[in-house]
Scaffold this active site. Structure first.
Site, short mmCIF file in Angstrom:
data_model
loop_
_atom_site.label_atom_id
_atom_site.label_comp_id
_atom_site.label_asym_id
_atom_site.label_seq_id
_atom_site.Cartn_x
_atom_site.Cartn_y
_atom_site.Cartn_z
NE ARG A 66 -3.93 -0.06 1.01
CZ ARG A 66 -4.89 0.44 0.25
NH1 ARG A 66 -5.10 -0.05 -0.95
NH2 ARG A 66 -5.65 1.42 0.69
CD GLN A 98 -13.29 8.29 8.28
OE1 GLN A 98 -13.70 7.25 8.77
NE2 GLN A 98 -14.01 8.98 7.40
CG ASP A 101 -4.45 9.19 0.52
OD1 ASP A 101 -4.37 10.42 0.75
OD2 ASP A 101 -5.51 8.63 0.19
CG HIS A 116 -8.50 6.20 10.79
ND1 HIS A 116 -9.54 5.87 9.96
CD2 HIS A 116 -9.04 6.34 12.04
CE1 HIS A 116 -10.67 5.81 10.66
NE2 HIS A 116 -10.40 6.12 11.92
CG ASN A 208 -20.33 9.37 0.19
OD1 ASN A 208 -19.17 9.30 -0.19
ND2 ASN A 208 -20.90 8.44 0.92
CG LEU A 209 -20.36 7.30 -6.08
CD1 LEU A 209 -20.26 8.39 -7.13
CD2 LEU A 209 -19.30 6.22 -6.32
CB ALA A 226 -14.97 13.27 -4.38
P1 OAD Z 1 -15.31 3.24 2.79
O1 OAD Z 1 -14.64 2.38 1.77
O2 OAD Z 1 -16.03 2.60 3.91
O3 OAD Z 1 -16.36 4.19 2.06
C1 OAD Z 1 -16.02 4.92 0.93
C2 OAD Z 1 -17.16 5.86 0.60
O4 OAD Z 1 -16.76 6.65 -0.50
C3 OAD Z 1 -18.47 5.16 0.21
O5 OAD Z 1 -19.55 5.77 0.88
C4 OAD Z 1 -18.55 5.40 -1.31
O6 OAD Z 1 -19.89 5.57 -1.74
C5 OAD Z 1 -17.80 6.71 -1.45
N1 OAD Z 1 -17.17 6.89 -2.77
C6 OAD Z 1 -16.60 5.96 -3.57
N2 OAD Z 1 -16.11 6.53 -4.67
C7 OAD Z 1 -16.38 7.86 -4.57
C8 OAD Z 1 -16.12 9.00 -5.41
N3 OAD Z 1 -15.51 8.90 -6.58
N4 OAD Z 1 -16.55 10.21 -4.96
C9 OAD Z 1 -17.18 10.35 -3.76
N5 OAD Z 1 -17.43 9.32 -2.96
C10 OAD Z 1 -17.04 8.10 -3.35
O7 OAD Z 1 -14.18 4.25 3.29
P2 OAD Z 1 -14.14 5.14 4.63
O8 OAD Z 1 -15.50 5.62 4.98
O9 OAD Z 1 -13.06 6.13 4.46
O10 OAD Z 1 -10.01 2.62 8.80
O11 OAD Z 1 -13.68 4.06 5.70
C11 OAD Z 1 -13.50 4.45 7.02
C12 OAD Z 1 -12.40 3.64 7.66
O12 OAD Z 1 -12.68 2.24 7.52
C13 OAD Z 1 -11.04 3.78 7.01
O13 OAD Z 1 -10.34 4.91 7.46
C14 OAD Z 1 -10.35 2.53 7.40
C15 OAD Z 1 -11.47 1.56 7.12
O14 OAD Z 1 -11.42 0.34 7.76
C16 OAD Z 1 -8.96 1.97 9.28
O15 OAD Z 1 -8.26 1.25 8.61
C17 OAD Z 1 -8.73 2.21 10.74
#
Ligand code: OAD
Length: 240
Positions: A66, A98, A101, A116, A208-209, A226
């Site tokens: 990663r 969160q 990167d 995170h 959000n998407l 986004a």
């Molecule tokens: P998720 O993978 O859970 O969610 C990603 C979100 O982004 C979803 O709601 C998608 O609909 C949205 N999405 C996808 N593509 C998109 C785009 N092009 N434009 C806008 N939105 C888009 O990711 P997080 O919510 O960030 O934690 O996950 C939260 C945490 O869970 C992460 O930080 C990580 C993970 O486990 C740890 O590892 C501690």
């Protein structure tokens, strides 16, 4: 977002959706039918302290891949728009991400808090020093501070406490506007920030998407990629 004249302090929460269009996998819903990260790897194996204790090589290799991958990716228009907002917004602003990167920073944003952790940091479990780290950890390199061979990725795993929560809640208490971008609302405490901000009097906006799990808590939700939604919203805020 309607009238912005009473908005001075902004807190923005970002998640994997902000970086999806830069080619970084999201965790839960795959982009373009591709499997998401947590469909390809078991969370218990690669993102918990217990998994690391059981099979450190597996975990170190996973994060080495990663870490290498993110360095080949570029910020997208959503990161650039948030960097522009950071540069031009005169009031308080905090981008709580969160994401592990560094694409917010590479786009030029400065007021960024990584709750995170960060792929590009290594954390020495012997002396507690965090060091900038771009190479692999699998060969157990020495800590630059104490030389112990006890570096781990500086990423918060499930069961561990996210970073800098006091600063985040202090910013939420002062916020007039809370904006959530590209996060599914599946992981606490970040998923609860909208409720906290709202109960403390902030306006709340979701970009959000698709609707997040806590979508009903937002005053307004805008759905789309986004790279499209964020620049449009930033132009509105800056009156451009
Ligand atoms: P998720 O993978 O859970 O969610 C990603 C979100 O982004 C979803 O709601 C998608 O609909 C949205 N999405 C996808 N593509 C998109 C785009 N092009 N434009 C806008 N939105 C888009 O990711 P997080 O919510 O960030 O934690 O996950 C939260 C945490 O869970 C992460 O930080 C990580 C993970 O486990 C740890 O590892 C501690």
């Amino acid at each position: 977002m309607g009238d912005m004249s009473d908005i001075r302090n902004i807190v923005i929460l970002t998640g994997a959706g902000v970086s999806a269009e830069s080619g970084i996998d999201t965790f839960r819903s795959g982009t373009d039918g591709a499997p998401s990260l947590w469909e390809q790897h078991r969370v218990e194996d690669v993102a918990t302290p217990e998994g690391f204790a059981r099979d450190p090589d597996l975990v170190l290799r996973f994060y080495d891949m990663r870490r290498e991958a993110i360095q080949t990716k570029q910020p997208n228009p959503a990161h650039h728009a948030l960097a522009k907002l950071d540069a031009e917004w005169r009031g308080e602003l905090l981008i709580v991400t969160q994401n592990v990167d560094d694409l917010h920073e590479r786009a030029g944003a400065r007021r960024v808090l990584h709750m995170h952790g960060e792929h590009l940091n290594a954390w020495c479990t012997t002396c507690d020093t965090r060091s900038r780290w771009t190479g692999p950890l699998i060969d157990r390199p020495a800590c630059p501070a104490c030389e112990a061979r006890a570096l781990r990725p500086d990423v918060v795993w499930f069961g561990e406490m996210p970073y800098r929560m006091d600063e985040i809640y202090a910013a939420l208490r002062r916020a007039d506007l809370f904006v959530s971008i590209g996060t599914s609302g599946a992981v606490y405490p970040a998923a609860g920030f909208v409720r906290d901000a709202r109960s403390l009097g902030a306006k709340t906006l979701e970009l959000n998407l698709e609707r997040s799990q806590g979508s009903g808590w937002f005053d307004e939700t805008r759905l789309g990629p986004a790279s499209n939604l964020v620049p449009g919203w930033v132009d509105e805020v800056l009156g451009g």
